[in-house]
Design a protein around this motif. Structure first.
Motif, PDB file in Angstrom:
ATOM      1  N   ASN A 323       0.841  -1.191   0.000  1.00 26.93           N
ATOM      2  CA  ASN A 323       0.000   0.000   0.000  1.00 26.93           C
ATOM      3  C   ASN A 323       0.883   1.251   0.000  1.00 26.93           C
ATOM      4  N   ILE A 324       0.277   2.401   0.189  1.00 23.58           N
ATOM      5  CA  ILE A 324       1.016   3.656   0.070  1.00 23.58           C
ATOM      6  C   ILE A 324       2.104   3.783   1.128  1.00 23.58           C
ATOM      7  N   ASP A 325       1.929   3.179   2.302  1.00 21.84           N
ATOM      8  CA  ASP A 325       2.971   3.240   3.328  1.00 21.84           C
ATOM      9  C   ASP A 325       4.242   2.532   2.849  1.00 21.84           C
ATOM     10  N   TYR A 326       4.071   1.427   2.148  1.00 28.18           N
ATOM     11  CA  TYR A 326       5.208   0.714   1.556  1.00 28.18           C
ATOM     12  C   TYR A 326       5.909   1.618   0.543  1.00 28.18           C
ATOM     13  N   ALA A 327       5.118   2.264  -0.329  1.00 32.34           N
ATOM     14  CA  ALA A 327       5.693   3.116  -1.367  1.00 32.34           C
ATOM     15  C   ALA A 327       6.443   4.301  -0.773  1.00 32.34           C
ATOM     16  N   LEU A 328       5.885   4.916   0.265  1.00 34.81           N
ATOM     17  CA  LEU A 328       6.560   6.050   0.903  1.00 34.81           C
ATOM     18  C   LEU A 328       7.864   5.606   1.562  1.00 34.81           C
ATOM     19  N   SER A 329       7.867   4.429   2.153  1.00 36.74           N
ATOM     20  CA  SER A 329       9.092   3.920   2.787  1.00 36.74           C
ATOM     21  C   SER A 329      10.152   3.606   1.749  1.00 36.74           C
ATOM     22  N   LEU A 330       9.747   3.005   0.630  1.00 36.03           N
ATOM     23  CA  LEU A 330      10.700   2.709  -0.441  1.00 36.03           C
ATOM     24  C   LEU A 330      11.241   4.006  -1.037  1.00 36.03           C
ATOM     25  N   LEU A 331      10.369   4.997  -1.228  1.00 29.12           N
ATOM     26  CA  LEU A 331      10.820   6.298  -1.729  1.00 29.12           C
ATOM     27  C   LEU A 331      11.869   6.898  -0.794  1.00 29.12           C
ATOM     28  N   THR A 332      11.613   6.804   0.507  1.00 26.48           N
ATOM     29  CA  THR A 332      12.545   7.337   1.499  1.00 26.48           C
ATOM     30  C   THR A 332      13.909   6.665   1.391  1.00 26.48           C
ATOM     31  N   ALA A 333      13.906   5.338   1.249  1.00 29.12           N
ATOM     32  CA  ALA A 333      15.168   4.610   1.135  1.00 29.12           C
ATOM     33  C   ALA A 333      15.894   4.952  -0.171  1.00 29.12           C
ATOM     34  N   HIS A 334      15.159   4.989  -1.258  1.00 29.18           N
ATOM     35  CA  HIS A 334      15.761   5.261  -2.569  1.00 29.18           C
ATOM     36  C   HIS A 334      16.367   6.665  -2.628  1.00 29.18           C
ATOM     37  N   LEU A 337      16.235   9.878   2.168  1.00 35.21           N
ATOM     38  CA  LEU A 337      15.550  10.870   3.001  1.00 35.21           C
ATOM     39  C   LEU A 337      15.632  10.476   4.469  1.00 35.21           C
ATOM     40  N   PRO A 338      15.402  11.415   5.371  1.00 33.36           N
ATOM     41  CA  PRO A 338      15.432  11.083   6.797  1.00 33.36           C
ATOM     42  C   PRO A 338      14.312  10.126   7.181  1.00 33.36           C
ATOM     43  N   GLN A 339      14.465   9.476   8.304  1.00 34.83           N
ATOM     44  CA  GLN A 339      13.521   8.452   8.749  1.00 34.83           C
ATOM     45  C   GLN A 339      12.103   8.990   8.901  1.00 34.83           C
ATOM     46  N   GLU A 340      11.960  10.274   9.230  1.00 32.83           N
ATOM     47  CA  GLU A 340      10.638  10.837   9.446  1.00 32.83           C
ATOM     48  C   GLU A 340       9.958  11.261   8.147  1.00 32.83           C
ATOM     49  N   ALA A 341      10.617  11.097   7.015  1.00 32.22           N
ATOM     50  CA  ALA A 341      10.077  11.569   5.743  1.00 32.22           C
ATOM     51  C   ALA A 341       8.696  10.990   5.409  1.00 32.22           C
ATOM     52  N   PRO A 342       8.433   9.675   5.592  1.00 31.52           N
ATOM     53  CA  PRO A 342       7.086   9.174   5.265  1.00 31.52           C
ATOM     54  C   PRO A 342       5.984   9.889   6.042  1.00 31.52           C
ATOM     55  N   PHE A 343       6.231  10.155   7.335  1.00 29.58           N
ATOM     56  CA  PHE A 343       5.219  10.849   8.115  1.00 29.58           C
ATOM     57  C   PHE A 343       5.055  12.284   7.635  1.00 29.58           C
ATOM     58  N   VAL A 344       6.151  12.958   7.329  1.00 31.58           N
ATOM     59  CA  VAL A 344       6.075  14.350   6.860  1.00 31.58           C
ATOM     60  C   VAL A 344       5.307  14.424   5.549  1.00 31.58           C
ATOM     61  N   LEU A 345       5.613  13.531   4.614  1.00 29.39           N
ATOM     62  CA  LEU A 345       4.904  13.514   3.339  1.00 29.39           C
ATOM     63  C   LEU A 345       3.413  13.248   3.543  1.00 29.39           C
ATOM     64  N   PHE A 346       3.102  12.330   4.447  1.00 22.52           N
ATOM     65  CA  PHE A 346       1.711  12.008   4.758  1.00 22.52           C
ATOM     66  C   PHE A 346       1.018  13.228   5.359  1.00 22.52           C
ATOM     67  N   ALA A 347       1.634  13.841   6.366  1.00 30.00           N
ATOM     68  CA  ALA A 347       0.991  14.939   7.091  1.00 30.00           C
ATOM     69  C   ALA A 347       0.840  16.185   6.229  1.00 30.00           C
ATOM     70  N   VAL A 348       1.906  16.577   5.529  1.00 30.75           N
ATOM     71  CA  VAL A 348       1.846  17.783   4.707  1.00 30.75           C
ATOM     72  C   VAL A 348       0.857  17.599   3.559  1.00 30.75           C
ATOM     73  N   GLY A 349       0.932  16.437   2.899  1.00 31.03           N
ATOM     74  CA  GLY A 349      -0.017  16.187   1.816  1.00 31.03           C
ATOM     75  C   GLY A 349      -1.446  16.135   2.312  1.00 31.03           C
ATOM     76  N   ARG A 350      -1.691  15.399   3.377  1.00 30.74           N
ATOM     77  CA  ARG A 350      -3.054  15.208   3.880  1.00 30.74           C
ATOM     78  C   ARG A 350      -3.639  16.468   4.498  1.00 30.74           C
ATOM     79  N   CYS A 351      -2.801  17.417   4.904  1.00 33.39           N
ATOM     80  CA  CYS A 351      -3.306  18.682   5.424  1.00 33.39           C
ATOM     81  C   CYS A 351      -4.231  19.350   4.409  1.00 33.39           C
ATOM     82  N   VAL A 352      -3.925  19.201   3.134  1.00 30.62           N
ATOM     83  CA  VAL A 352      -4.781  19.748   2.083  1.00 30.62           C
ATOM     84  C   VAL A 352      -6.171  19.125   2.159  1.00 30.62           C
TER      85      VAL A 352
END
Length: 386
Positions: A323-334, A337-352
């Motif tokens: 699911n999207i959590d897997y994709a965000l984690s893979l993006l972070t590794a590739h 990015l810092p370990q908190e990147a998946p949460f930041v991407l989730f929070a900033v995007g979802r704020c909209v």
């Protein structure tokens, strides 16, 4: 538990065995052989629950009402987004296609039904993460401070509220990405020294912009239904997002990755499932054929280990796709990015999306107040307790 026995499935569905078998033959419920007893079959939990929800119309009102807070309900009318036919739609637009070209600001304009959202100029006073040790802490601080001073949302013109929404989004971005200018995706890329991956970050943000009535969005709408400010509504969504079953799933997935790295992916998945915990970053009840957001992002990411091995093991052992959590984690590794990147991407995007739902809830002007189905003891008389 991902797979149910026949007895468990029949208890949930409240149907005859023939009906269960018919749903399996029609492809509506996935089944597999029980490894402990090949003569028996096991049935996929999410498919069984989905069929049970479809049958709710035939059940007693009090039972249906008591189940209204479970996954898939309650149902609130919304024109913002929906998961339908294996796609995620933003006001009728395929989110995966939008991610090919749109920015998060474009997604905000679409979901808020207004002109393009321009990046607000950063103000030194808006920076509230001094001393904060994480983007999470910085986000909580800025939203709490805005909530303490912001005006209630009810009874105000929609144009005024849209302007305030842009300010709330800008404040959260300032806190989590650092003060700067330009597109939100580029600001995050600069923050993480990953300018070469700005387009991947842009795609991820658009895909995270909204996802129907998820837990954090519902929390936002409940808060706004009381007349709370937009900042307070977003704060309610933000705190809900931190849970491991929602925006915090990437942290759980990091544990699964660590187990796979110290051993192997197949054993890591098997041990995780044996602990009776939901398998993080795999499966989604709204998408029986896989999360379209994950597919849209994974097309632009390389295969990496142990991610690929975990995906294979999850599908073989649990019948679940990334699911999207897997994709965000893979993006972070590739992208490094810092370990908190998946949460930041989730929070900033979802704020909209939170703000879009907040604006819609203000217009609905209706308090969200479910009732409880009491399961405690009846009134106790003369118990000698004063």
């Amino acid at each position: 538990m991902v797979w149910l026995t026949a007895a468990q499935a029949l208890e949930v569905l409240n149907v005859r065995p023939q009906t269960l078998y018919a749903n399996v033959s029609r492809g509506k419920i996935r089944a597999r052989a029980d490894e402990g007893d090949p003569r028996r079959s096991l049935y996929h939990r999410d498919d069984v629950l989905r069929m049970a929800r479809r049958a709710n119309g035939r059940r007693k009102v009090d039972i249906v009402s008591s189940e209204a807070m479970q996954y898939g309900d309650p149902v609130l009318a919304s024109a913002i987004s929906t998961a339908a036919n294996g796609k995620l739609l933003y006001r009728g637009h395929d989110a995966a296609r939008l991610a090919d070209h749109a920015s998060l600001e474009d997604a905000a304009a679409l979901l808020w039904q207004c002109d393009r959202i321009e990046a607000a100029p950063a103000l030194a006073a808006a920076r509230t993460d001094a001393g904060a040790d994480s983007a999470l802490a910085a986000g909580l601080l800025v939203l709490a401070r805005r909530s303490a001073a912001a005006a209630p949302s009810l009874g105000r013109p929609l144009t005024e509220l849209r302007t305030e929404a842009a300010g709330v989004l800008a404040a959260l971005v300032d806190a989590m990405a650092g003060i700067g200018d330009g597109a939100i995706s580029l600001r995050l890329a600069r923050r993480w020294h990953a300018e070469q991956h700005a387009d991947l970050i842009r795609r991820a943000l658009v895909l995270m912009a909204d996802h129907e009535l998820n837990a954090s969005t519902f929390a936002t709408r409940v808060a706004i239904s009381t007349g709370a400010s937009l900042a307070a509504g977003v704060l309610a969504g933000f705190t809900t997002l931190t849970g491991p079953l929602h925006g915090g799933a990437a942290r759980e997935f990091a544990q699964l990755i660590a187990q796979a790295q110290t051993g192997n992916a197949s054993d890591a998945v098997r041990d995780w499932l044996a602990s009776d915990r939901p398998l993080p970053a795999f499966g989604h009840p709204l998408y029986s054929d896989g999360d379209p957001r994950a597919r849209a992002l994974l097309r632009h990411l390389p295969k990496m280990q142990p991610y690929e091995a975990l995906a294979i093991a999850a599908e073989q052992q649990a019948g679940e796709l990334p699911n999207i959590d897997y994709a965000l984690s893979l993006l972070t590794a590739h992208c490094g990015l810092p370990q908190e990147a998946p949460f930041v991407l989730f929070a900033v995007g979802r704020c909209v999306g939170w703000l879009a739902h907040a604006l819609e809830q203000v217009q609905a002007n209706r308090l969200i107040r479910p009732r409880a189905r009491y399961t405690g003891p009846a009134e106790i008389l003369n118990a000698g307790i004063y």
